[in-house]
Design an enzyme around this catalytic site. Structure first.
Site, PDB file in Angstrom:
ATOM      1  N   LYS A  35       0.803  -1.225   0.000  1.00 48.93           N
ATOM      2  CA  LYS A  35       0.000   0.000   0.000  1.00 48.93           C
ATOM      3  C   LYS A  35       0.839   1.279   0.000  1.00 48.93           C
ATOM      4  CE  LYS A  35      -0.692  -0.241   4.997  1.00 48.93           C
ATOM      5  NZ  LYS A  35      -1.627  -0.379   6.068  1.00 48.93           N
ATOM      6  N   GLY A  40       9.801  -1.960   0.217  1.00 53.05           N
ATOM      7  CA  GLY A  40      10.866  -2.062   1.231  1.00 53.05           C
ATOM      8  C   GLY A  40      10.382  -2.020   2.663  1.00 53.05           C
ATOM      9  N   GLY A  41       9.167  -1.507   2.883  1.00 49.05           N
ATOM     10  CA  GLY A  41       8.561  -1.560   4.223  1.00 49.05           C
ATOM     11  C   GLY A  41       9.298  -0.732   5.261  1.00 49.05           C
ATOM     12  N   GLY A 181      12.369   4.505  26.668  1.00 48.27           N
ATOM     13  CA  GLY A 181      12.734   3.172  26.199  1.00 48.27           C
ATOM     14  C   GLY A 181      14.177   3.129  25.718  1.00 48.27           C
ATOM     15  N   GLY A 272       8.631  -0.026  21.572  1.00 43.62           N
ATOM     16  CA  GLY A 272       8.318  -1.272  20.877  1.00 43.62           C
ATOM     17  C   GLY A 272       7.339  -1.078  19.745  1.00 43.62           C
ATOM     18  N   HIS A 450      45.990  -9.738  11.343  1.00 44.78           N
ATOM     19  CA  HIS A 450      46.548  -8.628  12.115  1.00 44.78           C
ATOM     20  C   HIS A 450      46.956  -7.513  11.169  1.00 44.78           C
ATOM     21  CE1 HIS A 450      48.812  -6.540  15.208  1.00 44.78           C
ATOM     22  NE2 HIS A 450      49.802  -6.421  14.328  1.00 44.78           N
TER      23      HIS A 450
END
Ligand SMILES: Cc1cc2nc3c(=O)[nH]c(=O)nc-3n(C[C@H](O)[C@H](O)[C@H](O)COP(=O)(O)OP(=O)(O)OC[C@H]3O[C@@H](n4cnc5c(N)ncnc54)[C@H](O)[C@@H]3O)c2cc1C
Length: 471
Positions: A35, A40-41, A181, A272, A450
Site C-alpha cells: 500500500k 521495502g517496508g 525506552g 516497541g 593482524h
C-alpha cells in the site's frame, strides 16, 4: 486468468519482498500487494536504513570535530550539522534502495499491485484501495509487519510526542530530547541526537539500558553514554507527558518512588512495535490471532491452509519473536522453499544476531552469561578489551570488549557479546561459530588477521581458556 497467481504476498517489507523474489526464483508466478508508494517496508523507509544513515552522519561530525587529533586543519569556526543536507542525503539513499527492489521485481517478473489487501477467503484477496481488484492465489503469504506502539496514558501527537517515524525526518535540530525506552531504537536515536548537539535523557523502566543484552554490555554502554553526556534514568517510569507550544513536560517516577519533572523540546516514544493486522480481514478469514499477532507454526503456516505469515506480524507462541529485518527475510526464504516443495528446516532463533548501531555499537548472539547460568551450564567466561588492539588505537575507537560465554564441560561457545568498534560486523563470525556448534578451542585455532578488530574475538577465545596473549 490475468489475476491468478501461484503466490500473492501481502506487504513488501524485508519479509514480503524477499519471500516474493525467492518464490519467483523457484518458478512461481508471484504478485505483491503493497500500500505504500515505495517498496521495502519499515526497514527501508522508516527503520534500519534511515537510522543507520543518520548514525553515519553523526559519526562524520564526530570525526570532523576531532580534526586536530587527525592532523587535519579546518578553518576557524565550529563544524556544525546542516539537517537539510543530512535529510536530503538520507532520502537519496532510501530512494536508491527502494528503486533497487522495484528493479528486482521487474527482473523476477513479480507484479507489484499498489493498494491495500484484504483476505477474502478461499484463496481470494481483495485489493480494497488503490488498484482495486480481486486476486486468486494458490498460496498467500501475509507479511504486513508492524507499526510504532504507544504506551497507555501517553498520547502521541506526532509533533511534540513523537515516534521513530518522525524522529528520522527532523529538519530542525531539537535542543533537547527525552527518549522513553532504551531498546535498539531508543539508544540509536540517543546516539544520533547527542552527537549533533541535543541534550538527551533516556528514561528506561527496567534497571539497565539495552535490557536484552548481557549485563556487562549494558554497564559498558551506560559508562560510555555518561561520558558523552547522555543522561540515563533507569528503573524509572514515565507517568505523564503534556505537550505544549514549545516543548513537552514529562513526569517520571524514579526507583525510590519519587516523582521527577523533566522537560524537553520533544519526547520520543521508543517502547516497541505492534503487529499490523487492521483491515486485513484475518479473523474473518479464519486466521488465528494471538495477542494481536498472526499465530504460526515453526514453518510459518497459519491456522488456514495455504495461508502463511512471516516477519514482525507473527507469533510462534513460544515467547517473544525477534522483530528484525534479517529474521523476516530468513522466514520469507523458508516459506518460499517450503511452498516449492524443498526439504527446509525450521529456523533456530537462538542463532539470530542482534545488532544495535548506537555509539559504541553492540553485536550479540546466543546466551548471555545470566541466561547460561540460569540454564544450569557450568559457565566459563573470556573477555578481551578492544582498547589493547593496534587497529582500535589507529581508528581512535578503543571503547568496549568482546565477551565469550562458554560451557566448561564441552567447551562449546554458548554466546558472544560485544560492544565497541565494528561489533555489528564482527558478530557474523560468532553467529557462524554458534551455527556450527563450535568449541572455544576451534575459535582459538582460527587465525585472525593482524591488525584487525577481529583479533578481539580470537583473543577473547584465548581469554576463555585463561591464555589471552595481549593482556
Ligand atoms: C527505527 C527502526 C530501526 C530499525 N532498525 C533495524 C535494524 O537496524 N536492523 C534490523 O534487523 N531491524 C531493524 N528494525 C526492524 C525492522 O525494520 C523490521 O523488523 C522489519 O522491517 C520487519 O519486516 P516485515 O517485512 O515483517 O514488515 P514491514 O517492514 O513492516 O513491512 C510490512 C509492509 O506491509 C505493508 N502492508 C501492511 N498491511 C498491508 C495491507 N493490508 N495491504 C498491503 N500492504 C500492507 C506495509 O505498508 C509495509 O510496507 C528497525 C525498525 C525501526 C522502526
Amino acid at each position: 486468468m490475468p489475476n491468478a497467481y501461484d503466490v500473492v504476498v501481502i506487504g513488501a517489507g524485508t519479509g514480503g519482498y524477499v519471500a516474493a523474489i525467492r518464490c519467483a526464483q523457484l518458478g512461481k508466478k508471484v504478485a505483491v500487494v503493497e500500500k505504500q508508494r515505495a517498496l521495502g517496508g519499515t526497514c527501508l523507509i522508516w527503520g534500519c536504513i534511515p537510522t543507520k544513515a543518520l548514525l553515519e552522519h553523526a559519526h562524520a561530525l564526530k570525526v570532523i570535530r576531532d580534526a586536530r587529533e587527525w592532523g587535519v586543519t579546518i578553518p576557524a569556526g565550529t563544524p556544525a550539522i546542516d539537517m537539510g543536507q543530512v535529510q536530503t542525503r538520507k532520502d537519496r539513499i532510501v530512494t536508491a534502495l527502494t528503486k533497487g527492489i522495484e528493479f528486482l521485481f521487474k527482473k523476477n517478473k513479480i507484479d507489484w499491485i499498489k493498494g491495500t489487501a484484504r483476505l477474502a477467503g478461499k484463496g481470494r484477496i481483495e485489493v480494497v484501495e488503490g488498484e482495486k481488484q480481486t486476486l486468486d492465489a494458490k498460496e498467500i503469504i501475509v507479511a504486513t509487519g508492524s507499526a510504532a506502539r504507544g504506551v497507555s496514558g501517553i498520547e502521541i501527537d506526532h509533533k511534540r510526542i513523537i515516534t521513530s517515524d518522525e524522529a528520522i525526518s527532523l529538519r530542525e535540530l531539537p535542543t533537547s530530547l527525552i527518549i522513553m525506552g532504551s531498546g535498539a531504537v531508543g539508544v540509536e536515536f540517543a546516539s544520533i541526537y547527542r552527537r549533533v548537539g541535543a541534550e538527551v535523557t533516556i528514561v528506561e523502566l527496567l534497571p539497565r539500558l539495552v535490557p536484552i543484552e548481557d549485563d556487562a554490555v549494558s554497564a559498558e554502554l551506560e559508562k560510555s553514554f555518561k561520558k558523552q553526556g547522555i543522561k540515563a534514568l533507569t528503573g524509572t517510569r514515565v507517568t505523564k507527558a503534556v505537550p505544549g507550544a514549545s516543548g513537552v513536560d514529562v513526569e517520571a517516577q524514579t526507583p525510590d518512588g519519587k516523582m521527577q519533572q523533566l522537560s524537553a523540546d520533544l519526547l520520543l516514544v521508543a517502547t516497541g512495535r505492534a503487529p499490523v493486522t487492521a483491515g486485513l480481514g484475518a479473523e474473518e478469514a479464519g486466521v488465528k490471532i494471538e495477542n494481536g499477532y498472526v499465530k504460526v507454526d515453526e514453518m510459518y503456516r497459519t491456522s488456514v491452509p495455504n495461508v502463511s505469515a512471516i516477519g514482525d506480524v507473527i507469533t510462534l507462541g513460544t515467547g517473544s519473536h525477534p522483530q528484525l529485518a534479517h529474521v523476516s527475510s530468513a522466514e520469507g526464504i523458508v516459506v518460499a522453499e517450503r511452498l516449492a516443495g524443498q526439504d527446509v528446516r525450521p529456523i533456530n532463533y537462538d542463532h539470530v544476531p542482534s545488532c544495535t548501531y548506537c555509539d559504541p555499537e553492540i553485536g550479540s548472539v546466543g546466551l548471555t552469561e545470566a541466561e547460561a547460568r540460569a540454564k544450569g551450564y557450568d559457565v566459563r567466561i573470556g573477555t578481551f578489551p578492544f582498547g589493547v588492539l593496534g587497529r582500535a588505537k589507529m581508528a581512535g575507537e578503543s571503547e568496549g570488549f568482546v565477551k565469550i560465554v562458554a560451557d566448561k564441560k564441552y567447551d562449546e561457545v554458548l554466546g558472544v557479546h560485544m560492544i565497541g568498534p565494528r561489533s555489528t560486523e564482527l558478530v557474523a563470525e560468532a553467529v557462524l561459530a554458534l551455527r556450527l556448534e563450535c568449541t572455544v578451542e576451534e575459535l582459538i585455532r582460527t587465525i585472525h588477521a593482524h591488525p584487525t578488530f577481529s583479533e578481539a574475538v580470537g583473543e577473547a577465545a584465548h581469554a576463555t581458556h585463561g591464555a589471552a596473549i595481549h593482556l
